[in-house]
Design a protein around this motif. Structure first.
Motif, short mmCIF file in Angstrom:
data_model
loop_
_atom_site.label_atom_id
_atom_site.label_comp_id
_atom_site.label_asym_id
_atom_site.label_seq_id
_atom_site.Cartn_x
_atom_site.Cartn_y
_atom_site.Cartn_z
N ALA A 17 -38.74 12.25 -7.60
CA ALA A 17 -37.42 12.27 -8.23
C ALA A 17 -37.52 12.06 -9.73
N ARG A 18 -38.54 11.37 -10.14
CA ARG A 18 -38.73 11.12 -11.57
C ARG A 18 -39.60 12.20 -12.22
N GLY A 19 -39.89 13.24 -11.46
CA GLY A 19 -40.61 14.37 -12.01
C GLY A 19 -42.12 14.26 -11.97
N GLU A 20 -42.63 13.23 -11.31
CA GLU A 20 -44.07 13.03 -11.27
C GLU A 20 -44.73 14.02 -10.30
N TYR A 273 -28.63 13.35 -14.40
CA TYR A 273 -29.21 13.31 -13.05
C TYR A 273 -30.71 13.57 -13.12
N ASP A 274 -31.45 12.87 -12.29
CA ASP A 274 -32.90 13.03 -12.24
C ASP A 274 -33.30 14.25 -11.42
N VAL A 275 -32.48 14.59 -10.42
CA VAL A 275 -32.79 15.65 -9.47
C VAL A 275 -31.57 16.56 -9.31
N LEU A 276 -31.81 17.86 -9.24
CA LEU A 276 -30.75 18.80 -8.89
C LEU A 276 -31.08 19.40 -7.53
N GLU A 283 -34.26 31.17 -5.68
CA GLU A 283 -35.69 30.91 -5.51
C GLU A 283 -36.09 29.64 -6.27
N GLY A 284 -37.04 28.92 -5.69
CA GLY A 284 -37.54 27.73 -6.36
C GLY A 284 -38.12 28.03 -7.73
N SER A 285 -38.84 29.14 -7.83
CA SER A 285 -39.46 29.50 -9.11
C SER A 285 -38.40 29.76 -10.18
N GLU A 286 -37.29 30.40 -9.79
CA GLU A 286 -36.21 30.65 -10.74
C GLU A 286 -35.57 29.34 -11.18
N ALA A 287 -35.34 28.44 -10.23
CA ALA A 287 -34.75 27.15 -10.57
C ALA A 287 -35.66 26.36 -11.50
N ARG A 288 -36.96 26.44 -11.26
CA ARG A 288 -37.92 25.77 -12.15
C ARG A 288 -37.72 26.25 -13.59
N THR A 289 -37.59 27.55 -13.75
CA THR A 289 -37.40 28.12 -15.09
C THR A 289 -36.09 27.63 -15.70
N LEU A 290 -35.04 27.59 -14.90
CA LEU A 290 -33.73 27.21 -15.41
C LEU A 290 -33.68 25.75 -15.87
N VAL A 291 -34.31 24.85 -15.14
CA VAL A 291 -34.24 23.44 -15.55
C VAL A 291 -35.25 23.10 -16.64
N ASN A 292 -36.29 23.95 -16.77
CA ASN A 292 -37.25 23.79 -17.87
C ASN A 292 -37.83 22.38 -17.96
N GLY A 293 -38.13 21.81 -16.78
CA GLY A 293 -38.78 20.50 -16.75
C GLY A 293 -37.86 19.32 -17.00
N LYS A 294 -36.57 19.56 -17.18
CA LYS A 294 -35.64 18.46 -17.50
C LYS A 294 -35.26 17.64 -16.27
N THR A 295 -35.32 18.25 -15.08
CA THR A 295 -35.01 17.52 -13.85
C THR A 295 -36.00 17.91 -12.77
N SER A 323 -43.26 29.06 -3.97
CA SER A 323 -42.25 29.37 -4.98
C SER A 323 -42.02 28.19 -5.92
N PHE A 324 -42.00 26.99 -5.38
CA PHE A 324 -41.81 25.81 -6.22
C PHE A 324 -43.07 25.46 -7.01
N GLY A 325 -44.23 25.87 -6.49
CA GLY A 325 -45.47 25.63 -7.20
C GLY A 325 -45.98 24.21 -7.04
N ASP A 326 -47.03 23.89 -7.77
CA ASP A 326 -47.70 22.60 -7.59
C ASP A 326 -47.58 21.69 -8.81
N SER A 327 -46.53 21.88 -9.60
CA SER A 327 -46.40 21.06 -10.81
C SER A 327 -45.68 19.74 -10.57
N GLY A 328 -45.31 19.45 -9.31
CA GLY A 328 -44.65 18.18 -9.01
C GLY A 328 -43.15 18.28 -9.19
N GLY A 329 -42.47 17.14 -8.94
CA GLY A 329 -41.03 17.11 -9.11
C GLY A 329 -40.27 17.98 -8.12
#
Length: 360
Positions: A17-20, A273-276, A283-295, A323-329
Motif C-alpha cells: 500500500a505504501r508502494g514498496e 490516498y496511498d492506493v487506488l 489494464e494494469g499496465s495502463e493504470a500504472r502509466t496513469l498514476v506514474n508512481g504516485k499511488t 500486466s501490473f509488472g514486478d515493480s511493486g505497489g
C-alpha cells in the motif's frame, strides 16, 4: 495513542500500500467474508444481516471465517459491516429483503431535515458496534494479517438514500444533482463529515488500512463526477490523514471509485490516498502509466473469472500479474465484490495462483 495489539506477522499489504516492492503481491478480495462461504450461510440461518453487523462478536466471527478457511493464503481481513451503517446512523431505517431497502427514502431536499444534523460516531449504535468489532477482531487475529476498515463513498450513500435501494439506472439520485445541485452538494458534504469521523474512529479502534468504496462513481459523467463527487473524496482523504497524523497514526488509505477510470490520473495527482482500486475495465499496465508512481494500485480481475474453472482462473491471474509488472505497489484483488455462487475451492485456487504468478 493506539491500543496495544499482538505484533503483526504479515505486513505485505501495508508495504504494498505504501508502494514498496514486495516478495509477491498481497491478495484479498472484496466481500471475502460472506455468502460464498458455507460457514457464513450457516450463521445466517439464525441471525439477521444487520444483527451480525451490529453484534461485535458475530461480526468478528464472520471477519475471521475466510482467514481460517483460506489459511495462509489471505493477506488481509476486512471487518464485516456494510456501507449503509452510515445512513442508519444519520437516522434512516434500512432493512435487507434480501437487498437493502430504505423504508423512507429522501424524495425532495425538504426530507433532509429528517436526518440528524450531527452524528456522534461514538454514540451511534450502528457505528459504535463497528469500532467494538474492529478492536475485538484485531485482537483475535493475533497479528496473522492486517485488518481493513471501510466506509461507503458519499455519492454512493447519497444514491442509496434517495433511491431507497439498489437500482440499475440510479435516475432518481442523478436527477437530484441536476434539479437541486446546491442542495445535493450540501447533503454530500453532510454525509462526508460522518464518513470522516467514522474512518478516524475505525483507525483508533484498530483498523490498519482504510478503504472508501464509491461503487457508484462510474454512473456519472466525468463532469458530474468532478463537480459533485470528487470534492468529497478529496476531503475525506485529506482530513482523515491530517487527523490521524495529529494523533500519531500512520494508516494507509485506499480509494475505490468503481468505473471512474477516466479519473485515475486526476485522483493520483490531486488526492492523498496511498492506493487506488481498479475495476476490470482497465489494464494494469495502463493504470500504472496513469498514476506514474504516485499511488499503489489494487485490483482488478473480473469477479466472474472465478466461474471460469481452474485453467481459466490461472490464465487470468497470470496475465493480470504480467500486466501490473514486478515493480511493486500492487495489491491483487477482484475488480468488484465476489458473487455468492462462487465455489470456495475456486477462490482458493485463485489465491494460490496469485501467490505463484506474482512472485518477484
Amino acid at each position: 495513542m493506539s491500543k496495544q495489539f499482538p505484533a503483526l506477522k504479515n505486513d505485505l499489504l501495508l508495504r504494498a500500500a505504501r508502494g514498496e516492492k514486495t516478495e509477491r503481491a498481497p491478495v484479498w478480495i472484496m466481500r471475502q467474508a460472506g455468502r460464498h462461504l458455507p460457514e457464513f450461510m450457516k450463521l445466517r440461518e439464525s441471525h439477521g444481516f444487520f444483527e451480525i453487523c451490529q453484534t461485535p462478536s458475530l461480526a468478528c466471527e464472520v471477519t475471521l471465517q475466510p482467514v481460517r478457511h483460506y489459511t495462509g493464503l489471505l493477506d488481509a481481513a476486512i471487518i464485516f459491516s456494510d456501507i449503509l451503517v452510515v445512513p442508519q446512523a444519520m437516522g434512516m431505517h434500512v432493512i435487507m429483503q434480501p437487498g437493502p431497502h430504505f423504508t423512507e427514502p429522501l424524495n425532495t431536499p425538504e426530507d433532509v431535515k429528517k436526518l440528524k444534523a450531527k452524528v456522534d460516531v461514538q454514540e451511534a449504535m450502528e457505528l459504535r458496534t463497528v469500532f467494538e468489532a474492529i478492536t475485538l477482531t484485531r485482537t483475535e487475529l493475533a497479528g496473522e494479517v492486517p485488518l481493513i476498515g471501510f466506509c461507503g463513498g458519499p455519492w454512493t450513500l447519497f444514491a442509496y438514500m434517495i433511491e431507497g435501494g439498489g437500482t440499475r439506472a440510479w435516475n432518481k439520485a442523478k436527477s437530484w444533482l441536476f434539479k437541486y445541485p446546491e442542495e445535493s452538494k450540501a447533503l454530500l458534504d453532510q454525509i462526508t463529515t460522518v464518513c470522516i469521523d467514522f474512518l478516524v474512529a475505525q483507525a483508533h479502534a484498530g483498523a490498519q488500512l482504510l478503504q472508501v468504496f464509491d461503487t457508484n462513481a462510474g454512473e456519472l459523467t466525468p463532469y458530474d463526477f468532478y463537480t459533485f463527487v470528487f470534492p468529497s473524496l478529496q476531503r475525506i482523504g485529506k482530513e482523515v490523514k491530517e487527523r490521524l497524523k495529529a494523533d500519531g497514526y500512520d494508516v494507509p488509505m485506499t480509494l475505490f471509485a468503481k468505473s471512474a477510470n477516466y479519473a485515475i490520473a486526476h485522483c493520483a495527482e490531486n488526492t492523498v490516498y496511498d492506493v487506488l482500486g481498479l475495476d476490470w475495465r482497465i489494464e494494469g499496465s495502463e493504470a500504472r502509466t496513469l498514476v506514474n508512481g504516485k499511488t499503489a494500485l489494487q485490483g482488478n480481475l473480473d469477479p466472474d473469472i472465478l466461474y471460469g474453472g481452474r485453467d481459466g482462473i490461472e490464465a487470468a491471474v497470470k496475465r493480470t500479474a504480467e500486466s501490473f509488472g514486478d515493480s511493486g505497489g500492487w495489491i491483487a484483488n477482484l475488480g468488484h465484490g465476489i458473487t455468492p455462487g462462487v465455489k470456495p475451492e475456486d477462490v482458493e485456487w485463485f489465491f494460490q495462483c496469485v501467490h505463484k504468478y506474482s512472485k518477484r
